[in-house]
Scaffold this motif. Structure first.
Motif, PDB file in Angstrom:
ATOM      1  N   SER A  79      23.942 -13.724  23.412  1.00 31.34           N
ATOM      2  CA  SER A  79      24.458 -15.074  22.722  1.00 31.34           C
ATOM      3  C   SER A  79      23.517 -15.522  21.702  1.00 31.34           C
ATOM      4  O   SER A  79      24.023 -15.787  20.476  1.00 31.34           O
ATOM      5  CB  SER A  79      24.614 -16.220  23.641  1.00 31.34           C
ATOM      6  OG  SER A  79      25.785 -15.745  24.469  1.00 31.34           O
ATOM      7  N   TRP A  80      22.020 -15.645  21.877  1.00 28.32           N
ATOM      8  CA  TRP A  80      21.411 -16.059  20.848  1.00 28.32           C
ATOM      9  C   TRP A  80      21.138 -14.789  19.682  1.00 28.32           C
ATOM     10  O   TRP A  80      21.230 -15.371  18.461  1.00 28.32           O
ATOM     11  CB  TRP A  80      19.887 -16.243  21.528  1.00 28.32           C
ATOM     12  CG  TRP A  80      18.827 -16.356  20.443  1.00 28.32           C
ATOM     13  CD1 TRP A  80      18.453 -17.467  19.707  1.00 28.32           C
ATOM     14  CD2 TRP A  80      18.032 -15.541  19.768  1.00 28.32           C
ATOM     15  NE1 TRP A  80      17.444 -17.497  18.943  1.00 28.32           N
ATOM     16  CE2 TRP A  80      17.001 -15.959  18.801  1.00 28.32           C
ATOM     17  CE3 TRP A  80      17.828 -14.156  19.845  1.00 28.32           C
ATOM     18  CZ2 TRP A  80      16.104 -15.450  18.046  1.00 28.32           C
ATOM     19  CZ3 TRP A  80      16.840 -13.307  19.397  1.00 28.32           C
ATOM     20  CH2 TRP A  80      16.060 -14.179  18.191  1.00 28.32           C
ATOM     21  N   ARG A  93      26.569 -13.016  13.802  1.00 31.06           N
ATOM     22  CA  ARG A  93      27.447 -14.070  13.381  1.00 31.06           C
ATOM     23  C   ARG A  93      28.965 -13.591  13.437  1.00 31.06           C
ATOM     24  O   ARG A  93      29.882 -13.888  12.947  1.00 31.06           O
ATOM     25  CB  ARG A  93      27.347 -14.395  12.041  1.00 31.06           C
ATOM     26  CG  ARG A  93      26.061 -15.132  11.752  1.00 31.06           C
ATOM     27  CD  ARG A  93      25.851 -16.543  12.334  1.00 31.06           C
ATOM     28  NE  ARG A  93      24.819 -17.269  12.034  1.00 31.06           N
ATOM     29  CZ  ARG A  93      24.845 -18.556  12.168  1.00 31.06           C
ATOM     30  NH1 ARG A  93      25.682 -19.522  12.503  1.00 31.06           N
ATOM     31  NH2 ARG A  93      23.582 -19.164  11.933  1.00 31.06           N
ATOM     32  N   ASN A 112      23.340 -12.781  18.805  1.00 27.61           N
ATOM     33  CA  ASN A 112      24.726 -12.755  18.008  1.00 27.61           C
ATOM     34  C   ASN A 112      24.776 -13.969  17.041  1.00 27.61           C
ATOM     35  O   ASN A 112      25.058 -13.757  15.864  1.00 27.61           O
ATOM     36  CB  ASN A 112      25.924 -12.671  18.838  1.00 27.61           C
ATOM     37  CG  ASN A 112      27.307 -12.895  18.243  1.00 27.61           C
ATOM     38  OD1 ASN A 112      27.414 -12.192  17.291  1.00 27.61           O
ATOM     39  ND2 ASN A 112      27.700 -13.886  18.476  1.00 27.61           N
ATOM     40  N   TYR A 113      24.464 -15.092  17.617  1.00 24.55           N
ATOM     41  CA  TYR A 113      24.375 -16.373  16.776  1.00 24.55           C
ATOM     42  C   TYR A 113      23.360 -16.215  15.612  1.00 24.55           C
ATOM     43  O   TYR A 113      23.695 -16.745  14.612  1.00 24.55           O
ATOM     44  CB  TYR A 113      24.275 -17.530  17.492  1.00 24.55           C
ATOM     45  CG  TYR A 113      24.397 -18.935  16.694  1.00 24.55           C
ATOM     46  CD1 TYR A 113      25.586 -19.376  16.506  1.00 24.55           C
ATOM     47  CD2 TYR A 113      23.270 -19.383  16.062  1.00 24.55           C
ATOM     48  CE1 TYR A 113      25.916 -20.571  15.996  1.00 24.55           C
ATOM     49  CE2 TYR A 113      23.348 -20.785  15.409  1.00 24.55           C
ATOM     50  CZ  TYR A 113      24.589 -21.262  15.234  1.00 24.55           C
ATOM     51  OH  TYR A 113      24.757 -22.298  14.552  1.00 24.55           O
ATOM     52  N   ARG A 114      22.171 -15.823  15.748  1.00 25.33           N
ATOM     53  CA  ARG A 114      21.162 -15.699  14.747  1.00 25.33           C
ATOM     54  C   ARG A 114      21.292 -14.722  13.834  1.00 25.33           C
ATOM     55  O   ARG A 114      20.914 -14.811  12.746  1.00 25.33           O
ATOM     56  CB  ARG A 114      19.849 -15.459  15.912  1.00 25.33           C
ATOM     57  CG  ARG A 114      18.566 -15.292  14.718  1.00 25.33           C
ATOM     58  CD  ARG A 114      18.184 -16.809  14.068  1.00 25.33           C
ATOM     59  NE  ARG A 114      17.045 -16.766  13.533  1.00 25.33           N
ATOM     60  CZ  ARG A 114      16.760 -16.448  12.455  1.00 25.33           C
ATOM     61  NH1 ARG A 114      17.890 -16.173  11.665  1.00 25.33           N
ATOM     62  NH2 ARG A 114      15.627 -16.510  11.824  1.00 25.33           N
ATOM     63  N   ALA A 156      31.901 -15.815  19.142  1.00 22.91           N
ATOM     64  CA  ALA A 156      30.797 -15.501  20.342  1.00 22.91           C
ATOM     65  C   ALA A 156      31.398 -14.446  21.549  1.00 22.91           C
ATOM     66  O   ALA A 156      30.220 -13.833  21.582  1.00 22.91           O
ATOM     67  CB  ALA A 156      30.937 -16.975  21.178  1.00 22.91           C
TER      68      ALA A 156
END
Length: 421
Positions: free
Chosen positions: A16-17, A24, A19-21, A27
């Motif tokens: 998750s980290w 994008r 992907n978010y970092r 989620a």
């Protein structure tokens, strides 16, 4: 078991980290893509002779019963959390179309897809009896509320479209599980399946689930109404889900339908009459967190399941035309009812296209397929289900936002509709 859960949560948090970092993506899709890439990398290393990591991963995943984890554990939380935020007044406006799609639509889809699968299996010399093909039709027919809820919100779909597809997904999931259970029992036992017996069992499971959900929701509502203490009220909602689903399983009624009804009751009447503003904030925050965490865990697990599912190119030849057939069947089961009801209910232009393309298949289909007992027919059903689910989430899930933007110019999310389908 605790070590496995700790490792899985840690992996999900890292994905998750990342992907978010860096990536994008939405989620749920993002963590699934990372898990898929990791699975493919491990398979490639295995072919190059580096089997240690793959062996450890397969042992770890092999110890997890995906069917039990989702159907007996996560599903109750996810359905309740999804229903908790659905406005029942908006749902009532489209109750006839939602009711048709979640009942008759599931049955018609099961028959049509099952028959097409039987023909395709025979064409490619894969022997699967017709009754097992109907089992496949039942498990692949429902749109998955777990996949649909977050993706439709991220896509910026107008409220009326979102209400229709989310409402349908919440209810057709429960109906499809009942249909699947009846067909799978007949297929594995060899017992004759009669229409009368099937209707009675269906009425008992579906009707019983509806009644249980209402009763349990009402009891929880009265308990919440009698106090104003958010810690206790959050605990009551948690007990409603855990205890209600366990009770539904024990008395053999539909747990998914019970959770949807209970969620709608607490999310509407309970929110309006039994909760203070402070309690609403904590209850919403708690269930939103549960929803987000379990969704992430589920989609990571879907991506990693690739390591355990045997792949043959022949299955891809069956799955590819089935993707087209499934979309065509969904277009028909949505388009014809909307055309028939257009004189009584207003529908926004592009509704049929959005509901067709937004009808995603997800973890529930994979869980039902993996829950089939061992037989000569289980492997092709599991592999083809997995391919279709991957296409649905990766292709449909990543493009539904563009379709919504195309059919709803200017990002209008109001509920105003026009008489076009």
């Amino acid at each position: 078991m605790l070590n496995i859960a700790a490792l899985f949560i840690t992996v999900t948090a890292l994905f998750s980290w990342f992907n978010y970092r860096f990536i994008r993506l939405p989620a749920t899709i993002g963590v699934m893509v990372i898990a898929l890439v990791m699975s493919l990398a491990l398979i490639a290393l295995d072919h190059l002779g580096f089997t240690l990591v793959t062996d450890l991963t397969e042992q770890w995943l092999g110890s997890i019963n995906f069917n039990a984890l989702l159907m007996d554990g996560m599903l109750s939380f996810l359905l309740f959390a999804g229903a908790l935020h659905v406005d029942i007044n908006k749902l009532k406006r489209y109750r006839y179309s939602i009711g048709f799609l979640a009942s008759v639509g599931v049955v018609v889809s099961t028959l049509a897809i099952g028959s097409a699968a039987w023909w395709l299996f025979a064409t490619f010399s894969i022997h699967v009896p017709y009754l097992y093909c109907l089992v496949f039709g039942a498990l692949i027919s429902p749109t998955d509320p777990i996949a649909v809820l977050g993706i439709m919100q991220n896509a910026g779909a107008p409220e009326d479209m979102e209400t229709k597809i989310v409402g349908e997904s919440l209810f057709n999931d429960g109906v499809a599980v009942v249909v699947f259970t009846l067909l799978a029992a007949a297929a594995t036992s060899g017992a004759q399946l009669t229409a009368t017996h099937s209707l009675i069992l269906f009425a008992e499971e579906a009707g019983g689930g509806l009644l249980l959900g209402f009763v349990m929701g009402y009891i929880a509502y009265q308990m919440m109404k009698s106090i104003d203490q958010y810690q206790v009220e959050v605990l009551i909602s948690l007990a409603l889900v855990l205890g209600g689903y366990a009770l539904a399983t024990w008395i053999e009624v539909s747990g998914p339908i019970a959770m949807v009804i209970a969620g709608l009751f607490i999310g509407n009447r309970g929110r309006e009459h039994a909760m203070s503003d402070n309690t609403r904030r904590y209850v919403d925050g708690f269930w939103e967190l549960i929803d987000e965490i379990l969704n992430a865990v589920l989609f990571v697990l879907i991506g990693l399941e690739l390591l355990l599912i045997p792949f043959e190119w022949g299955y891809l030849m069956v799955a590819a035309p089935l993707v087209v057939i499934i979309l065509a069947v969904r277009l028909t089961t949505i388009g014809l009812p909307l055309m028939a009801m257009r004189h009584w209910v207003d529908y926004r232009r592009g509704t049929t296209r959005v509901l067709t393309w937004g009808g995603l298949r997800g973890g529930i289909s994979v869980a039902l397929a993996l829950g089939l007992p061992d037989s000569d027919y289980r492997e092709p059903i599991v592999m083809i289900t997995y391919i279709i689910v991957l296409f649905s989430i990766l292709v449909q899930g990543l493009t539904i936002g563009k379709l919504v933007a195309h059919v709803v110019p200017g990002g209008d999310r109001s509920s105003d509709t026009t008489k076009h389908h």
